[in-house]
Design an enzyme around this catalytic site. Sequence first.
Site, PDB file in Angstrom:
ATOM      1  N   HIS A 151       0.055   4.569  -0.780  1.00 12.83           N
ATOM      2  CA  HIS A 151      -0.452   5.788  -0.119  1.00 12.83           C
ATOM      3  C   HIS A 151      -0.238   5.615   1.384  1.00 12.83           C
ATOM      4  CE1 HIS A 151      -4.151   4.084   1.663  1.00 12.83           C
ATOM      5  NE2 HIS A 151      -4.084   5.165   2.420  1.00 12.83           N
TER       6      HIS A 151
ATOM      7  N   HIS B 205      -8.007  -5.678  -6.814  1.00  9.42           N
ATOM      8  CA  HIS B 205      -8.089  -4.256  -7.147  1.00  9.42           C
ATOM      9  C   HIS B 205      -8.439  -4.141  -8.640  1.00  9.42           C
ATOM     10  CE1 HIS B 205      -5.752  -4.013  -3.439  1.00  9.42           C
ATOM     11  NE2 HIS B 205      -6.044  -2.730  -3.373  1.00  9.42           N
TER      12      HIS B 205
ATOM     13  N   ASP C 278     -10.524   3.983  -3.834  1.00  8.96           N
ATOM     14  CA  ASP C 278      -9.364   4.724  -3.360  1.00  8.96           C
ATOM     15  C   ASP C 278      -9.562   6.206  -3.669  1.00  8.96           C
ATOM     16  OD1 ASP C 278      -6.790   5.690  -2.764  1.00  8.96           O
ATOM     17  OD2 ASP C 278      -5.870   3.802  -3.386  1.00  8.96           O
TER      18      ASP C 278
ATOM     19  N   CYS D 120      -3.837   5.797  -5.949  1.00 10.50           N
ATOM     20  CA  CYS D 120      -3.410   4.437  -5.583  1.00 10.50           C
ATOM     21  C   CYS D 120      -1.973   4.172  -6.062  1.00 10.50           C
ATOM     22  CB  CYS D 120      -4.362   3.379  -6.159  1.00 10.50           C
ATOM     23  SG  CYS D 120      -4.003   1.734  -5.523  1.00 10.50           S
ATOM     24  N   GLY D 121      -1.076   4.073  -5.099  1.00 13.90           N
ATOM     25  CA  GLY D 121       0.341   3.910  -5.451  1.00 13.90           C
ATOM     26  C   GLY D 121       0.666   2.560  -6.068  1.00 13.90           C
ATOM     27  N   THR D 122       0.085   1.489  -5.508  1.00 13.77           N
ATOM     28  CA  THR D 122       0.347   0.180  -6.124  1.00 13.77           C
ATOM     29  C   THR D 122      -0.355   0.114  -7.484  1.00 13.77           C
ATOM     30  OG1 THR D 122      -1.435  -0.726  -4.739  1.00 13.77           O
ATOM     31  CG2 THR D 122       0.823  -1.119  -4.001  1.00 13.77           C
TER      32      THR D 122
ATOM     33  N   CYS E  30       0.866  -1.183   0.000  1.00 14.89           N
ATOM     34  CA  CYS E  30       0.000   0.000   0.000  1.00 14.89           C
ATOM     35  C   CYS E  30       0.901   1.231   0.000  1.00 14.89           C
ATOM     36  CB  CYS E  30      -0.904  -0.012   1.226  1.00 14.89           C
ATOM     37  SG  CYS E  30      -2.010   1.413   1.255  1.00 14.89           S
TER      38      CYS E  30
HETATM   39  O1  PYC Z   1      -1.856   3.414  -2.536  1.00 18.17           O
HETATM   40  O2  PYC Z   1      -1.188   1.382  -2.956  1.00 18.17           O
HETATM   41  C1  PYC Z   1      -2.033   2.181  -2.552  1.00 18.17           C
HETATM   42  C2  PYC Z   1      -3.316   1.644  -2.042  1.00 18.17           C
HETATM   43  C3  PYC Z   1      -3.760   0.353  -2.062  1.00 18.17           C
HETATM   44  C4  PYC Z   1      -5.022   0.346  -1.475  1.00 18.17           C
HETATM   45  C5  PYC Z   1      -5.322   1.624  -1.116  1.00 18.17           C
HETATM   46  N1  PYC Z   1      -4.276   2.408  -1.471  1.00 18.17           N
END
Ligand code: PYC
Length: 335
Positions: A88, A206, A233, A237-239, A86
């Site tokens: 964020h 996701h 999100d 979403c970083g991933t 995750c």
């Molecule tokens: O930012 O990777 C992210 C993330 C995954 C689920 C919510 N945010």
Amino acid sequence: MRIKVIDSHTAGEPTRVVVEGGPKLTVKGARAVRELLQKEDWMRRSLILEPRGHEAMVGACLCEPEDESCVAGVVFFNNTSYLNGCLHGTMGVMVTLAHLGKIGEGVHKLETPVGVIEAELKGNGQVTVGNVPSYRWRTGVAIDVPGHGKVVGDIAWGGNWFYLIDNLGPTVCLDNREELTDFTWAVMQALEKQGYRGEDGGLIDHVEVFGPPVAGVEADSQNFVMCPGKAYDRSPCGTGTSAKIACLAASGKVAEGEVWRQAGILGTVFEGTYRALGDGRVRPEVTGQAHVTGLCEWILDEEDPFRFGIGANAAGASEEKERSEVETLAAGPKV
Ligand code: PYC
């Protein structure tokens, strides 16, 4: 019982970091701690479900890492389960540790259940995360989605498994969030029912839809990301940005070192670049900004029927609590 947390948000998406209290961590390493938390589960339910939490809240539990080069291990959880990675949330952890005076600006390694990541804390809450190796696993995967017909997308790993859909379904804009929720949730369920999984057999939990940015948003693309638990999100979403960058790299649309500006549904932006790893994989670097929003000491009163959250199995949770001695992060992070 009391649990202290620090809340933050990253581009609109909240993170709640446990800084004191919670189950006694009798093991070390993010993977083992995730298993332990999953077995007991009461802390996730207490902090993330209503009345203390809400559907978009993501929790983070710090622990002692196995890999000694890391400042901490971290396990993320949400309204339904435990996440793999995750970003964020990683940005939220970094500004939280800085707020506590435990880290300064610079690069710090963190251990997650899916590998070591590197996070660079810059000024003004800016954090760049060097993610785990990411890759597009399948392209042009057509599925039949009840009520929506044929949908085509890519399957990619960016620290979680994603199904990525370009310019299909409801227009990507905040006003359409309910239609986008219905659409992406139907896609996620269809993927599961029809047996689509990631390369390692992991759940594709996701779903990301991309469209052009709405007027006023300066970015290369805008997305809507559905997370497990049916909450979208609020950040890009970083991933998910990592998975997108892996797909763009695989199709030769973005070169190594080139910046991809990914807007999320609120119009906030993550900037991503990548380094090619030579085996079809890339190491994405994603930059965003996080802000601490509050410090809180939650009280889990034995008399409170909702101390383990609304919708939680309170009877089961209380039995689990008795087995679990509450302690201040016994096997804690080094920071
Ligand atoms: O930012 O990777 C992210 C993330 C995954 C689920 C919510 N945010």
